[in-house]
Design a protein around this motif. Structure first.
Motif, PDB file in Angstrom:
ATOM      1  N   PRO A  22       0.814  -1.223   0.000  1.00  0.00           N
ATOM      2  CA  PRO A  22       0.000   0.000   0.000  1.00  0.00           C
ATOM      3  C   PRO A  22       0.848   1.275   0.000  1.00  0.00           C
ATOM      4  O   PRO A  22       0.483   2.259  -0.650  1.00  0.00           O
ATOM      5  N   LEU A  23       1.976   1.255   0.698  1.00  0.00           N
ATOM      6  CA  LEU A  23       2.858   2.422   0.673  1.00  0.00           C
ATOM      7  C   LEU A  23       3.404   2.664  -0.727  1.00  0.00           C
ATOM      8  O   LEU A  23       3.524   3.815  -1.175  1.00  0.00           O
ATOM      9  N   THR A  24       3.722   1.592  -1.421  1.00  0.00           N
ATOM     10  CA  THR A  24       4.197   1.710  -2.800  1.00  0.00           C
ATOM     11  C   THR A  24       3.111   2.291  -3.689  1.00  0.00           C
ATOM     12  O   THR A  24       3.372   3.188  -4.510  1.00  0.00           O
ATOM     13  N   LEU A  25       1.887   1.798  -3.538  1.00  0.00           N
ATOM     14  CA  LEU A  25       0.790   2.303  -4.372  1.00  0.00           C
ATOM     15  C   LEU A  25       0.502   3.773  -4.106  1.00  0.00           C
ATOM     16  O   LEU A  25       0.217   4.531  -5.042  1.00  0.00           O
ATOM     17  N   VAL A  26       0.582   4.197  -2.862  1.00  0.00           N
ATOM     18  CA  VAL A  26       0.359   5.618  -2.548  1.00  0.00           C
ATOM     19  C   VAL A  26       1.471   6.461  -3.150  1.00  0.00           C
ATOM     20  O   VAL A  26       1.211   7.532  -3.714  1.00  0.00           O
ATOM     21  N   HIS A  27       2.697   5.998  -3.082  1.00  0.00           N
ATOM     22  CA  HIS A  27       3.815   6.735  -3.678  1.00  0.00           C
ATOM     23  C   HIS A  27       3.632   6.851  -5.192  1.00  0.00           C
ATOM     24  O   HIS A  27       3.856   7.917  -5.763  1.00  0.00           O
ATOM     25  N   VAL A  28       3.240   5.767  -5.830  1.00  0.00           N
ATOM     26  CA  VAL A  28       3.012   5.796  -7.279  1.00  0.00           C
ATOM     27  C   VAL A  28       1.863   6.744  -7.616  1.00  0.00           C
ATOM     28  O   VAL A  28       1.946   7.531  -8.564  1.00  0.00           O
ATOM     29  N   ARG A  29       0.802   6.689  -6.824  1.00  0.00           N
ATOM     30  CA  ARG A  29      -0.337   7.580  -7.069  1.00  0.00           C
ATOM     31  C   ARG A  29       0.059   9.047  -6.958  1.00  0.00           C
ATOM     32  O   ARG A  29      -0.353   9.877  -7.766  1.00  0.00           O
ATOM     33  N   ASP A  30       0.884   9.370  -5.960  1.00  0.00           N
ATOM     34  CA  ASP A  30       1.237  10.760  -5.721  1.00  0.00           C
ATOM     35  C   ASP A  30       2.317  11.287  -6.659  1.00  0.00           C
ATOM     36  O   ASP A  30       2.270  12.442  -7.058  1.00  0.00           O
ATOM     37  N   ARG A  31       3.284  10.460  -7.012  1.00  0.00           N
ATOM     38  CA  ARG A  31       4.439  10.956  -7.764  1.00  0.00           C
ATOM     39  C   ARG A  31       4.507  10.485  -9.210  1.00  0.00           C
ATOM     40  O   ARG A  31       5.253  11.064 -10.002  1.00  0.00           O
ATOM     41  N   HIS A  32       3.758   9.446  -9.562  1.00  0.00           N
ATOM     42  CA  HIS A  32       3.791   8.914 -10.930  1.00  0.00           C
ATOM     43  C   HIS A  32       2.354   8.604 -11.384  1.00  0.00           C
ATOM     44  O   HIS A  32       1.985   7.440 -11.553  1.00  0.00           O
ATOM     45  N   PRO A  33       1.550   9.653 -11.587  1.00  0.00           N
ATOM     46  CA  PRO A  33       0.129   9.411 -11.903  1.00  0.00           C
ATOM     47  C   PRO A  33      -0.092   8.678 -13.225  1.00  0.00           C
ATOM     48  O   PRO A  33      -1.085   7.974 -13.375  1.00  0.00           O
ATOM     49  N   VAL A  61       1.615   6.154 -14.373  1.00  0.00           N
ATOM     50  CA  VAL A  61       1.745   4.727 -14.071  1.00  0.00           C
ATOM     51  C   VAL A  61       0.531   4.262 -13.276  1.00  0.00           C
ATOM     52  O   VAL A  61      -0.034   3.199 -13.543  1.00  0.00           O
ATOM     53  N   ALA A  62       0.129   5.058 -12.302  1.00  0.00           N
ATOM     54  CA  ALA A  62      -1.015   4.687 -11.459  1.00  0.00           C
ATOM     55  C   ALA A  62      -2.297   4.595 -12.271  1.00  0.00           C
ATOM     56  O   ALA A  62      -3.172   3.797 -11.946  1.00  0.00           O
ATOM     57  N   GLY A  63      -2.413   5.386 -13.319  1.00  0.00           N
ATOM     58  CA  GLY A  63      -3.609   5.346 -14.153  1.00  0.00           C
ATOM     59  C   GLY A  63      -3.789   4.016 -14.856  1.00  0.00           C
ATOM     60  O   GLY A  63      -4.910   3.603 -15.159  1.00  0.00           O
ATOM     61  N   GLY A  64      -2.705   3.301 -15.092  1.00  0.00           N
ATOM     62  CA  GLY A  64      -2.788   2.001 -15.744  1.00  0.00           C
ATOM     63  C   GLY A  64      -3.147   0.863 -14.812  1.00  0.00           C
ATOM     64  O   GLY A  64      -3.382  -0.252 -15.262  1.00  0.00           O
ATOM     65  N   PHE A  65      -3.197   1.127 -13.524  1.00  0.00           N
ATOM     66  CA  PHE A  65      -3.464   0.072 -12.562  1.00  0.00           C
ATOM     67  C   PHE A  65      -4.950  -0.191 -12.346  1.00  0.00           C
ATOM     68  O   PHE A  65      -5.324  -1.250 -11.900  1.00  0.00           O
TER      69      PHE A  65
END
Length: 101
Positions: free
Chosen positions: A25-36, A38-42
């Motif tokens: 979950p910490l990884t996913l929050v970091h991706v959401r905040d700093r690499h949107p 990449v997060a959009g593809g999840f």
């Protein structure tokens, strides 16, 4: 004795699951905040999304060249591998115990 070791491997898998519950979950929050991008593809629920887990297991987070992300994703990746290893070894030992009867 074989089933005792199988139970020990279940404990290893549980320890891996605990670590996975902390770091993923910490990884996913970091991706959401700093690499949107990449997060959009999840997808909406990335925690158990196959695409996000393949991204993690494949180590594709290294391509982003983000040291903080690597510091979170690498333990999550190792924890996921520990879960698979623990359950796999427990299963093999259980099958071995059945074959020895």
């Amino acid at each position: 004795m074989t089933l005792f070791f199988a139970l020990c491997f279940i404990g290893v898998a549980i320890a891996g699951f605990s670590a996975f519950l902390i770091f993923w979950p910490l990884t996913l929050v970091h991706v959401r905040d700093r690499h949107p991008a990449v997060a959009g593809g999840f997808g909406d629920f990335a925690f158990l999304d196959g695409k996000a887990l393949r991204w993690l297991v494949g180590g594709r987070y290294h391509a982003l060249d983000d040291r903080a992300l690597s510091g979170l994703a690498t333990p999550a990746r190792i924890a996921l591998c520990v879960i698979w290893f623990g359950l796999g070894m427990a299963g093999l030992l259980w099958l071995y115990s059945l074959a020895m009867k």
